[in-house]
Design an enzyme around this catalytic site. Structure first.
Site, PDB file in Angstrom:
ATOM      1  N   ASP A 352      62.644  85.071 -17.050  1.00  0.00           N
ATOM      2  CA  ASP A 352      61.765  86.207 -17.380  1.00  0.00           C
ATOM      3  C   ASP A 352      61.761  87.241 -16.260  1.00  0.00           C
ATOM      4  OD1 ASP A 352      60.507  84.189 -15.813  1.00  0.00           O
ATOM      5  OD2 ASP A 352      58.587  85.201 -16.087  1.00  0.00           O
ATOM      6  N   GLU A 353      61.452  88.448 -16.646  1.00  0.00           N
ATOM      7  CA  GLU A 353      61.142  89.534 -15.705  1.00  0.00           C
ATOM      8  C   GLU A 353      62.153  89.678 -14.566  1.00  0.00           C
ATOM      9  OE1 GLU A 353      56.345  89.746 -16.101  1.00  0.00           O
ATOM     10  OE2 GLU A 353      57.073  88.138 -14.810  1.00  0.00           O
TER      11      GLU A 353
END
Ligand SMILES: *[C@@H]1O[C@H](CO)[C@@H](O)[C@H](O)[C@H]1NC(C)=O
Ligand SMILES: *[C@@H]1O[C@H](CO)[C@@H](O)[C@H](O)[C@H]1NC(C)=O
Ligand SMILES: *[C@@H]1O[C@H](CO)[C@@H](O)[C@H](O)[C@H]1NC(C)=O
Ligand SMILES: *[C@@H]1O[C@H](CO)[C@@H](O)[C@H](O)[C@H]1NC(C)=O
Length: 563
Positions: A352-353
């Site tokens: 993620d991210e």
């Protein structure tokens, strides 16, 4: 409180008299809702109820193992005897009421004393809970084909565990009869709606002691949840003590002697969870969220340059450096260790991210991008990282390792190995609701779990569980095939603002609502009815020794927290 005193109190308080009815009502006096008595949470798929009841006597009662047996069953027998009769630990004041005016045997609904419950496992035990474990079970208490007897039957040891939890919840104290342990005749056929019913615990932003993790695991079991997703590491800290790379936690944990999980600690958690039918899925989020890895593993992270090509180190690093060969050697060895340490084949790989800022400015990476003709498309580089990571981990685990990833990888059109599970956590991606996210993500053909509506770390004043309860994972526009890909979901408790002081009351009983959504039939969605059972369940968990919050406003429990 010592055990002898407890035993004395319970034996002495098996019966008490109903309180006298007050002849009139003052409208704003008293509790807001009246909890149910002897109802099960999460609600079983099918249950027929009866008003005849049995009385359980702690000194006489036993579980009789009549089918297959193993350590999981033996431990559960010990555990559930305690849970039913001596839930202890809450510092509870024992119930003590005067004896009833007439012997309980003369009550019109009294059926018999019930001194045994049979545990009938029809197939040999499995050793480990798994993604496709069977959890269905039956309970018959004084049914026409099982008169005057109580039996829990299942084809799987995991079903027996779920059935024993249900049985323990059928036992109630009755103010009406004055009996401390009674149970109605009933028949239950039960099975989960979804196979993945998880909870994500974050031990990177605040370190959670083992005792807290175990209590969490107990609470999962007592809500029939079956996955502990252990978010072990993040930017802030790396508390996992690696055997091969001890320097990472030595330099990357908050405290290398007190704030780490040793190999022994990890084994303890896994064993504790196994005995309760709960899978432990570790998450080692990469390539970003990895700042804490860099301290003890030099050259792992991307050195960051500014827009003028000036090195920002020694102070600034980005995600894992994807073009450095030695990093894949490290990742292969590290995840090989993880695969051997955690018995579940699934490992959460994060994803993620990922910030491209430092990747975009590193000369080696820029040269690598140019050589591959990828222009400015850094998703190609992220695809490359995951291709290398999955190839390396498949090689060292002989193709046995399975992956869970956060949804971003699909948002970026990154291709993942067949069998990967995608976790949907966004609800606002390009303005989409979580249902629209599910519709989009399931089109890629990966199995999917839902977390977006169940970020329990967001809190507010007042009654806030109904929105969790009503979030429906299959309420999206999609084909049957897409819906079949949704295998469940999980509640998450990100820990920037909780630690072992608050993690249990902040999570529970709010996570109970997620447990019921994922276990019970889709039609079980009446919040007014659920509130009554949730109120009972909350007091039940409190009585069992868990510091769980009140959830429905003004009320009381028969036995309050008292320590
Ligand atoms: C159990 O039986 C009693 C009467 O004996 C009845 O009041 C109660 O509603 C029953 N509870 C359940 C859960 O069926
Ligand atoms: C751990 O770090 C120390 C200090 O930097 C270093 O001397 C040692 O070689 C490192 N050990 C490993 C296994 O990398
Ligand atoms: C992903 O693929 C879809 C369909 O091919 C495309 O519309 C979208 O722009 C792509 N997204 C990214 C981030 O490349
Ligand atoms: C509850 O379920 C019923 C039947 O499945 C459905 O018609 C109804 O809209 C649902 N209610 C809520 C509040 O989700």
């Amino acid at each position: 409180m010592n055990v002898l005193l407890l035993v004395f109190c319970f034996v002495a308080s098996v019966q008490w008299a109903p309180s006298e009815a007050v002849p009139f009502v003052i409208p704003w006096y008293g509790r807001w809702i009246v909890p149910t008595v002897g109802e099960v949470w999460p609600k079983p798929q099918q249950q027929t109820s009866s008003e005849t009841f049995f009385v359980l006597r702690p000194t006489m009662f036993q579980f009789q193992v009549v089918g297959e047996r193993c350590d999981i069953i033996d431990e559960a027998v010990r555990r559930y005897y305690q849970i039913i009769f001596y839930p202890g630990e809450a510092g509870r004041s024992p119930l003590s009421y005067p004896p009833p005016p007439t012997p309980i045997q003369e009550h019109p609904q009294f059926r018999a004393f019930l001194d045994a419950v049979e545990i009938d496992l029809k197939q040999p035990c499995e050793y480990l809970p798994s993604a496709d474990m069977l959890e269905s079970y039956n309970i018959k208490i004084d049914t026409p084909d099982n008169p005057l007897k109580a039996t829990i039957t299942s084809d799987s040891v995991w079903g027996i565990l779920r059935g024993m939890e249900t049985l323990s919840q059928l036992v109630y104290s009755s103010a009406a009869t004055g009996v401390a342990y009674q149970m109605n005749a009933t028949e239950i056929t039960d099975f989960p709606r979804f196979s993945y019913r998880g909870f994500m615990m974050d031990t990177a932003r605040h370190y959670m002691p083992l005792k807290t993790i175990k209590k969490m695991t107990d609470l999962l079991a007592q809500n029939k949840m079956n996955v502990l997703h252990w978010h072990l590491t993040d930017d802030a800290s790396f508390p996992y003590e690696s055997t091969l790379f001890p320097n990472i936690s030595r330099y990357g944990s908050f405290q290398p002697f007190s704030h780490i999980y040793t190999a022994n600690d990890v084994r303890e958690v896994i064993e504790y969870a196994r005995l309760r039918g709960i899978r432990v899925i570790p998450e080692f989020d990469s390539p970003d969220h990895t700042q804490s890895w860099g301290l003890g593993q030099p050259r792992l992270l991307t050195e960051c340059y500014d827009d003028n090509g000036i090195l920002k180190v020694p102070d600034e690093y980005g995600a894992i450096m994807p073009t450095r060969e030695e990093n894949y050697v490290f990742l292969q060895q590290f995840f090989g260790e993880i695969f051997n340490t955690f018995p579940d084949p699934y490992v959460h790989m994060g994803g993620d991210e990922v910030s491209y800022y430092c990747w975009q400015r590193h000369p080696e990476i820029k040269a690598f991008m140019a050589a591959n003709g990828w222009g400015e498309d850094y998703t190609k580089l992220e695809q490359y990282y995951f291709d290398r990571l999955t190839a390396a981990t498949q090689e060292i685990t002989q193709n046995q390792m399975r992956y869970i990833v956060w949804q971003e990888l699909l948002d970026l059109n990154i291709t993942l190995p067949t069998g990967t599970v995608v976790e949907v956590w966004k609800g606002d991606y390009e303005g989409l609701s979580f249902n629209e996210e599910l519709a989009r993500v399931t089109k890629y053909g990966y199995q999917t779990i839902l977390a977006s509506p169940w970020y329990l770390n967001y809190i507010s004043y007042g009654l806030d569980w109904e929105k969790y309860y009503l979030a429906e994972p299959l309420d999206f526009d999609g084909s049957e095939a897409q819906k079949n890909l949704v295998i469940g979901g999980e509640a998450t408790m990100w820990s920037e603002y909780v630690d072992s002081v608050s993690v249990i009351p902040r999570t529970w009983p709010r996570a109970c609502t997620v447990a019921e959504r994922l276990w019970s039939d889709r039609s079980v969605n009446d919040t007014a009815l659920a509130a009554l059972r949730l109120e009972e369940h909350r007091c039940r968990l409190l009585r069992r020794g868990f510091m769980v919050d009140p959830s429905n406003g003004v009320n009381f429990c028969e036995q309050e927290w008292d320590m």
